[in-house]
Design an enzyme around this catalytic site. Structure first.
Site, short mmCIF file in Angstrom:
data_model
loop_
_atom_site.label_atom_id
_atom_site.label_comp_id
_atom_site.label_asym_id
_atom_site.label_seq_id
_atom_site.Cartn_x
_atom_site.Cartn_y
_atom_site.Cartn_z
CB SER A 56 -3.67 -3.17 -0.27
OG SER A 56 -2.81 -3.10 0.84
CG HIS B 120 -0.21 -6.84 3.05
ND1 HIS B 120 0.60 -6.81 1.88
CD2 HIS B 120 -0.67 -5.53 3.08
CE1 HIS B 120 0.38 -5.51 1.34
NE2 HIS B 120 -0.36 -5.00 2.32
CE1 TYR C 33 3.08 -0.59 7.56
CE2 TYR C 33 3.40 0.24 5.07
CZ TYR C 33 2.83 -0.50 6.10
OH TYR C 33 1.73 -1.08 5.48
CD GLU C 34 4.65 -5.01 7.93
OE1 GLU C 34 4.09 -5.75 8.68
OE2 GLU C 34 4.58 -5.14 6.65
CG HIS D 9 -4.46 0.06 6.37
ND1 HIS D 9 -3.87 0.16 5.39
CD2 HIS D 9 -4.74 -1.31 6.82
CE1 HIS D 9 -3.47 -1.07 5.25
NE2 HIS D 9 -3.97 -1.70 5.86
CG HIS E 296 4.59 -2.69 3.89
ND1 HIS E 296 3.48 -3.59 4.21
CD2 HIS E 296 4.03 -2.12 2.67
CE1 HIS E 296 2.62 -3.48 3.29
NE2 HIS E 296 3.00 -2.99 2.21
CG MET F 75 3.30 3.99 2.58
SD MET F 75 2.35 3.81 4.05
CE MET F 75 1.60 5.19 4.02
CB SER F 76 5.19 -1.16 -1.09
OG SER F 76 4.32 -1.29 -1.93
CG ASN G 55 -6.00 7.03 -1.02
OD1 ASN G 55 -5.20 5.96 -1.23
ND2 ASN G 55 -5.25 7.95 -0.58
CB ALA H 151 -3.10 -0.03 -2.26
N1 HPA Z 1 -0.21 7.39 0.42
C1 HPA Z 1 0.79 6.59 0.77
N2 HPA Z 1 0.38 5.16 0.68
C2 HPA Z 1 -0.94 4.78 0.14
C3 HPA Z 1 -1.73 5.81 -0.04
C4 HPA Z 1 -1.65 7.05 0.05
O1 HPA Z 1 -2.37 8.06 -0.17
N3 HPA Z 1 -2.97 5.00 -0.56
C5 HPA Z 1 -2.33 3.71 -0.42
N4 HPA Z 1 -1.29 3.55 0.02
#
Ligand code: HPA
Length: 260
Positions: A5, A36, A60-61, A221, A58, A185-186, A209, A88
């Protein structure tokens, strides 16, 4: 390059020679996450022959890590020798702000799973030394690229969680004590498999963030995607400069076929 991302705008600078949706590639799955795309591109980035994986799978998918990391094994089989993994991430360290970029100096695997977990019958060396996983030379090129483009680049430790929910503030405080600078998360499974395949590995996070508890703003998201979009032009400039520096430094990459 694996585009996470916030890095999709680099595609505007690619002259594609071949473009294949993941669903047409055996063993690949189409990503289910907005942001994605799910396409493999072969082309030239800033004139440099590059394969780009636009969008990733990912854990998590619901995919196995074998599936998540298959594209890395495919890149290695195609003869690729270096991979830049982008993502990201949420900023944990106080000095990291949304819009910053962080070159990954090292990682902490907080996913609770490992992509090399197999019976050992096949699949390569499981007992890898990860003490210098993120290649110092490639990180130096990222540093140089950032300087050329006037982009502020930090260096730090990326911690991967399984996701998909964001962290609690207590988790973020704990991760900060572990030495993590950013959370996402990747990337970690791909980096481990890339090393197993003998590739040079670089990692680059776009801080989208402040991590949970560091700001009053709720995490979402769409917010992460919007912040990635805002950094997109700088991300594209950074990756293009990186590709140019890589090709200039490594005579193999300027040619159609590798001389390794
Ligand atoms: N946490 C986990 N994954 C992320 C975050 C976060 O704050 N920002 C972007 N991907």
């Amino acid at each position: 390059m694996v585009l996470g991302s916030g890095f999709g705008q680099v595609l505007e600078r690619v002259t594609p020679e071949l473009e294949v949706p993941y669903r047409q590639l055996p063993g690949f799955a189409a990503p289910s996450v907005p942001g994605h795309a799910g396409r493999l591109l072969v082309g030239r980035l800033a004139g440099v022959p590059t394969i780009l994986l636009s969008g990733r799978l990912h854990y998590y998918e619901g995919h196995s890590l074998a599936k998540v990391t298959l594209p890395i094994r495919v890149l290695a089989a195609l003869g690729v020798r270096s991979v830049l993994l982008t993502n990201a991430a949420g900023g944990i360290r106080g000095s990291l702000r949304p819009g910053d970029f962080m070159a990954i100096a090292d990682h902490i695997n907080g996913m609770g799973v490992n992509p090399l977990r197999t019976s050992g019958a096949a699949g390569g060396d499981r007992f890898l030394d990860l003490s210098a996983l993120y290649d110092a030379w490639l990180r130096g090129l990222l540093r140089q690229a950032a300087r050329q483009m006037g982009v502020r680049l930090r260096h730090g430790i990326y911690l991967a969680v399984a996701g998909p929910c964001y962290e609690t503030p207590a988790e973020i405080r704990a991760f900060a004590r572990w030495g993590a600078d950013a959370v996402g998360m990747s990337t970690v499974p791909e980096a481990i498999v890339a090393r197993q395949c003998g590739l040079r590995v670089a990692g680059l996070s776009c801080i989208t963030n402040l991590a949970a508890g560091r700001s009053a703003q709720p995490l979402s998201h769409p917010e992460v995607l919007a912040a990635g979009e805002r950094s997109g032009a700088r991300a594209a400039a950074l990756l293009s400069a990186f590709a140019r520096l890589y090709a200039a430094a490594d005579p193999c990459t300027g040619r159609q076929t590798c001389c390794a």
